[in-house]
Design a protein around this motif. Structure first.
Motif, PDB file in Angstrom:
ATOM      1  N   CYS A 138      20.324   2.572 -70.007  1.00  0.00           N
ATOM      2  CA  CYS A 138      21.516   1.718 -70.040  1.00  0.00           C
ATOM      3  C   CYS A 138      22.540   2.393 -70.934  1.00  0.00           C
ATOM      4  O   CYS A 138      22.381   2.429 -72.167  1.00  0.00           O
ATOM      5  N   ASP A 178      16.861  -3.987 -57.299  1.00  0.00           N
ATOM      6  CA  ASP A 178      18.128  -3.663 -57.963  1.00  0.00           C
ATOM      7  C   ASP A 178      17.998  -3.929 -59.453  1.00  0.00           C
ATOM      8  O   ASP A 178      17.708  -5.065 -59.866  1.00  0.00           O
ATOM      9  N   THR A 180      19.698  -3.946 -63.345  1.00  0.00           N
ATOM     10  CA  THR A 180      20.929  -4.024 -64.136  1.00  0.00           C
ATOM     11  C   THR A 180      20.563  -4.169 -65.607  1.00  0.00           C
ATOM     12  O   THR A 180      19.426  -4.508 -65.951  1.00  0.00           O
ATOM     13  N   GLU A 182      22.466  -5.154 -69.761  1.00  0.00           N
ATOM     14  CA  GLU A 182      23.611  -5.644 -70.505  1.00  0.00           C
ATOM     15  C   GLU A 182      23.293  -5.676 -71.988  1.00  0.00           C
ATOM     16  O   GLU A 182      22.131  -5.621 -72.396  1.00  0.00           O
ATOM     17  N   ARG A 188      27.565  -7.385 -67.704  1.00  0.00           N
ATOM     18  CA  ARG A 188      26.374  -6.790 -67.104  1.00  0.00           C
ATOM     19  C   ARG A 188      26.780  -5.600 -66.239  1.00  0.00           C
ATOM     20  O   ARG A 188      27.841  -5.584 -65.619  1.00  0.00           O
ATOM     21  N   SER A 189      25.918  -4.604 -66.169  1.00  0.00           N
ATOM     22  CA  SER A 189      26.214  -3.386 -65.412  1.00  0.00           C
ATOM     23  C   SER A 189      26.173  -3.650 -63.910  1.00  0.00           C
ATOM     24  O   SER A 189      25.669  -4.679 -63.451  1.00  0.00           O
ATOM     25  N   ASP A 190      26.703  -2.701 -63.174  1.00  0.00           N
ATOM     26  CA  ASP A 190      26.510  -2.720 -61.724  1.00  0.00           C
ATOM     27  C   ASP A 190      25.051  -2.371 -61.432  1.00  0.00           C
ATOM     28  O   ASP A 190      24.399  -1.671 -62.209  1.00  0.00           O
ATOM     29  N   PRO A 191      24.512  -2.815 -60.282  1.00  0.00           N
ATOM     30  CA  PRO A 191      23.094  -2.572 -60.002  1.00  0.00           C
ATOM     31  C   PRO A 191      22.806  -1.135 -59.573  1.00  0.00           C
ATOM     32  O   PRO A 191      23.645  -0.464 -58.969  1.00  0.00           O
TER      33      PRO A 191
END
Length: 474
Positions: A138, A178, A180, A182, A188-191
């Motif tokens: 991440c 998927d 993700t 955060e 939250r991030s894109d998947p």
């Protein structure tokens, strides 16, 4: 006496053509971070028959003006701060303010280092075989100063993991999904999609989508413990490569590289072929450039600024681009980081067809704008010639109204009794002069149908009678 009047009517269809299009506000760079320089552009296009019209631009933040009206359609914020975030609009008007249009608002968020995080694969491949390991990370900006506690999600359900790195030691089919991540005080991030396959051969690819100018890597991967013969790679039905290695590389891809790729491997013992496929998408790294000109109306001695406008893909927003400008095909500014070309005192010799070119630093992706023809006019102190088609009809209309009003007043003015000059006549003892006969006539006009109002006008008719005695008798 009754006077009957007639009313004559005519009609004409009038069409009004748009002088300039509704403005649109754009921002460069697309991702705005604290301390960077940001340029807002108010884009509009004049009608072809009114290209010489002088336009003025103003910018607003949250409804409050931040840049007064001027000829420049650019608004630059140097070293932006978080307080510069807001809803920005721009307004375009003619010099006389007879036509005025406002853009739709654009929410611009000036962020600190806490940009939305992104999930990356440290082990490179999104498709793996069962029992293999994979590591996800991440990532946020290195200068991020927020809370360092991470959260991980699979298919929007929270999973165990509180650190920047998340590892799956021995993948199972149910690990597909998927992923993700955060931080507590971030979005939250894109998947990122992970696929786990229980097959003998799989075709792995570098993360899709691939962007223009990047390298596409394909790997025909088989499960350990099996001996395979050569790998064959296809795009559609066309053979791209066939050899004993596992990997295939396609350098500096463009949009034509998109498509379905397949690899086959033959087991050495049984000669049984195994195959797998993957769909590859190639995305635009940056949009085709356009030249924006400020101001629109140029005369000798003015300062001219051109901007080569393009927009990077959000996930490649930190890619460094270089710009150059051409006039009539000859370079007038070498490649550099600045997207602007400026002439402080233009001359007629600066007229011509201008284009700009954008490229990556290593030149793998290049794009050229459409040409824009620029004519530099001479400065004149007289009346602007381009306004004549607009002013002449107005002057004619005013002249017509004045003539009509004057004639109407004359026709309604009652005749005054005037003293006529004495005629020259032969005289006797009794001098004879002019006999003037005055007649008063009231003229009443019949009202139009449906109206009871009468219009009465008094007029005086006079005549002069000249008597001359030629016989000597009275």
């Amino acid at each position: 006496m009754m006077v009957y009047g007639k009313i004559y009517r005519d009609s004409s269809d009038i069409s009004v053509i748009e002088l300039f299009s509704d403005p649109e506000i754009n921002v460069n760079p697309y991702l705005v971070t604290e301390g960077a320089d940001v340029t807002l552009t108010c884009d509009t296009r004049l009608a072809a028959s009114r290209e010489q019209t002088d336009l003025w631009f103003a910018f607003y933040k949250n409804g409050r003006k931040v840049q007064e009206f001027g000829k420049s359609n650019l608004h630059t914020i140097n070293s932006v701060q978080l307080r510069d975030s807001g809803n920005y609009t721009c307004e375009v008007t003619t010099q006389s303010s007879s036509v005025r249009k406002t853009s739709k608002g654009m929410d611009i968020k000036m962020t600190g280092s806490a940009l939305k995080p992104a999930v990356f694969l440290l082990s490179k491949w999104r498709k793996i075989l069962t029992e293999e390991s994979v590591t996800l990370a991440c990532n946020v900006e290195s200068s991020y100063q927020g809370n360092g506690t991470y959260s991980w999600y699979k298919d929007d359900k929270k999973i165990d993991g509180e650190h920047r790195v998340y590892t799956i030691q021995s993948a199972r089919l149910e690990d597909s999904g998927d992923y993700t991540c955060e931080l507590r005080d971030s979005d939250r991030s894109d998947p990122l999609t992970l696929r786990v396959r229980d097959d003998l051969v799989i075709l792995q690819s570098s993360p899709s989508p691939v962007y223009e100018g990047e390298t596409l890597t394909l790997r025909c991967h088989h499960r350990g413990g099996y001996t395979m013969q050569s790998s064959t790679f296809y795009k559609g039905s066309q053979v791209m490569e066939s050899y004993y290695g596992d990997s295939f590389y396609l350098m500096n891809v463009d949009k034509t590289a998109a498509g379905t790729y397949t690899c086959t491997k033959v087991m050495r013992v049984s000669n049984i072929p195994f195959a797998d496929s993957v769909d590859i998408t190639v995305k635009e790294l940056f949009t085709d450039p356009d030249i924006l000109l400020s101001p629109y109306l140029l005369t000798v001695g003015d300062t001219m600024t051109m901007t080569c406008h393009t927009r990077l893909a959000p996930l490649r927003a930190h890619t460094e681009l270089q710009f150059t400008f051409y006039r009539n095909g000859e370079k007038v500014q070498d490649f550099g980081k600045s997207s602007r070309y400026k002439i402080t005192s233009i001359q007629t010799r600066d007229s011509g067809n201008y284009t700009c070119e954008v490229r990556t630093v290593i030149g793998h992706v290049k794009k050229t704008s459409p040409g824009i023809n620029i004519e530099i006019g001479e400065k004149t102190s007289g009346f602007p010639a381009y306004l004549i088609p607009t002013i002449v009809p107005v002057l004619l209309l005013v002249l017509f109204i004045l003539i009509f009003t004057f004639r109407h007043k004359i026709s309604l003015r009652p005749a005054r009794k005037t003293r006529r000059p004495e005629p020259t006549v032969p005289t006797r003892d009794n001098s004879e002069g002019d006999d003037v006969c005055y007649s008063y006539i009231n003229m009443r006009a019949m009202p139009p149908p449906g109206s009871s109002a009468l219009s009465t006008t008094s007029s005086v008719i006079y005549s002069a009678v000249r008597f001359q005695n030629t016989t000597g008798d009275a």
